[in-house]
Design an enzyme around this catalytic site. Structure first.
Site, short mmCIF file in Angstrom:
data_model
loop_
_atom_site.label_atom_id
_atom_site.label_comp_id
_atom_site.label_asym_id
_atom_site.label_seq_id
_atom_site.Cartn_x
_atom_site.Cartn_y
_atom_site.Cartn_z
N SER A 65 0.82 -1.22 0.00
CA SER A 65 0.00 0.00 0.00
C SER A 65 0.85 1.26 0.00
CB SER A 65 -0.94 -0.01 1.20
OG SER A 65 -1.92 -1.03 1.05
N PHE A 66 2.03 1.19 0.61
CA PHE A 66 2.89 2.37 0.62
C PHE A 66 3.24 2.81 -0.80
CE2 PHE A 66 5.62 5.32 2.77
CZ PHE A 66 6.67 5.55 1.90
N GLU A 67 3.31 1.85 -1.73
CA GLU A 67 3.68 2.16 -3.13
C GLU A 67 2.48 2.62 -3.98
OE1 GLU A 67 4.97 -0.72 -1.58
OE2 GLU A 67 6.77 0.49 -1.22
N GLU A 95 2.40 -5.79 15.06
CA GLU A 95 2.86 -5.58 16.43
C GLU A 95 3.45 -4.19 16.65
OE1 GLU A 95 4.21 -10.23 17.30
OE2 GLU A 95 5.71 -8.63 17.08
N THR A 96 3.79 -3.51 15.56
CA THR A 96 4.52 -2.24 15.70
C THR A 96 3.72 -1.07 15.13
OG1 THR A 96 5.61 -2.31 13.54
CG2 THR A 96 6.63 -3.58 15.36
N HIS A 98 4.37 0.43 12.50
CA HIS A 98 4.52 0.49 11.04
C HIS A 98 3.17 0.77 10.36
CE1 HIS A 98 6.04 -1.35 7.10
NE2 HIS A 98 6.73 -0.26 7.32
N PHE A 123 -9.14 6.66 -2.58
CA PHE A 123 -8.53 5.95 -1.46
C PHE A 123 -9.36 4.69 -1.14
CE2 PHE A 123 -5.75 5.72 2.14
CZ PHE A 123 -6.50 5.28 3.24
N ARG A 137 -15.11 -6.34 4.78
CA ARG A 137 -15.19 -5.14 3.94
C ARG A 137 -14.67 -5.36 2.52
NH1 ARG A 137 -14.96 -4.22 9.11
NH2 ARG A 137 -15.83 -2.31 10.06
N1 LIG Z 1 2.17 -4.56 6.43
C1 LIG Z 1 1.55 -4.17 5.25
C2 LIG Z 1 2.26 -3.59 4.21
N2 LIG Z 1 3.60 -3.39 4.30
C3 LIG Z 1 4.47 -3.10 3.16
C4 LIG Z 1 4.45 -1.61 2.77
O1 LIG Z 1 3.22 -1.25 2.13
C5 LIG Z 1 5.59 -1.32 1.78
O2 LIG Z 1 5.43 -2.14 0.63
C6 LIG Z 1 6.95 -1.58 2.41
O3 LIG Z 1 7.05 -0.82 3.60
C7 LIG Z 1 8.10 -1.20 1.45
O4 LIG Z 1 7.98 0.14 1.06
N3 LIG Z 1 1.63 -3.20 3.07
C8 LIG Z 1 0.28 -3.39 2.94
O5 LIG Z 1 -0.29 -3.04 1.89
N4 LIG Z 1 -0.44 -3.97 3.94
C9 LIG Z 1 0.16 -4.36 5.11
O6 LIG Z 1 -0.54 -4.89 6.01
C1 LIG Z 2 1.05 -2.74 8.57
C2 LIG Z 2 2.33 -3.46 8.65
O1 LIG Z 2 3.35 -3.10 8.08
C3 LIG Z 2 2.36 -4.59 9.62
O2 LIG Z 2 1.54 -5.63 9.12
C4 LIG Z 2 3.77 -5.13 9.82
O3 LIG Z 2 3.67 -5.94 10.95
P1 LIG Z 2 4.56 -5.59 12.25
O4 LIG Z 2 4.09 -4.22 12.73
O5 LIG Z 2 4.23 -6.69 13.23
O6 LIG Z 2 6.00 -5.60 11.81
#
Ligand SMILES: Nc1c(NC[C@H](O)[C@H](O)[C@H](O)CO)[nH]c(=O)[nH]c1=O
Ligand SMILES: CC(=O)[C@@H](O)COP(=O)(O)O
Length: 163
Positions: A65-67, A95-96, A98, A123, A137
């Protein structure tokens, strides 16, 4: 209105504009592919049900999703004839922290891309606590956010065309 109080796929066909002639991009994140695949199916089927032809839909995938932000930017900069871009992803809390950084970055990033190009960038990203909420969803008891994203794209494209 919270999703729990509405169906993401509940809309009146009389209030949704026809998509005939419009061209849309769809960017789909590969993370949580079972979920994003359902979102994509919902968005694609909804666009076609409202008159958008297959050859007017350009679909691409990105790793996560970040991309989605860069994916939307690439589509609109290299395919300027697009009337809008639908961005589909599923971010599930781990867990974090992120999760927080991804969700905030994507929401702001997609907003900025839409403003930069004066084009609707939708979005269609699930940001959930767990897998169950995501399943609910993406074709489950709360409908499909992909459907909702496609309807939003149609409405915004019609608005842009009317100005
Ligand atoms: N944890 C999830 C991610 N993580 C990956 C990031 O989106 C991205 O690709 C990475 O950080 C490298 O830039 N992405 C999701 O779409 N959903 C998640 O739950
Ligand atoms: C949303 C995320 O990037 C997440 O799923 C990654 O998991 P964690 O926070 O346990 O490293």
């Amino acid at each position: 209105m919270a999703t729990q109080l509405k169906n993401l796929s509940d809309f009146s066909h009389t209030t949704v504009p026809t998509g005939t002639g419009f061209k849309f991009g769809i960017v789909v994140a590969e993370w949580n592919a079972a979920i994003t695949g359902s979102l994509y199916e919902g968005a694609l089927n909804t666009l076609k049900a409202h008159g958008v032809s297959d050859d007017h839909i350009l679909s691409v995938t990105v790793p996560g999703s970040f991309e989605l932000t860069v994916g939307a930017e690439l589509l609109l900069s290299k395919q300027p004839e697009l009337d809008g871009v639908i961005c589909l992803g599923c971010v599930i809390q781990g867990e974090t922290r992120h999760f927080d950084f991804i969700c905030d970055a994507v929401a702001q990033g997609l907003t900025n891309v839409g403003i930069k190009h004066s084009k609707p960038v939708i979005f269609g990203v699930l940001t959930t606590d767990n897998q169950e909420q995501a399943l609910d969803r993406s074709g489950g008891k709360h409908g499909n956010k992909g459907d909702e994203a496609a309807i939003t794209a149609l409405k915004m494209a019609e608005l842009a065309a009317s100005l």
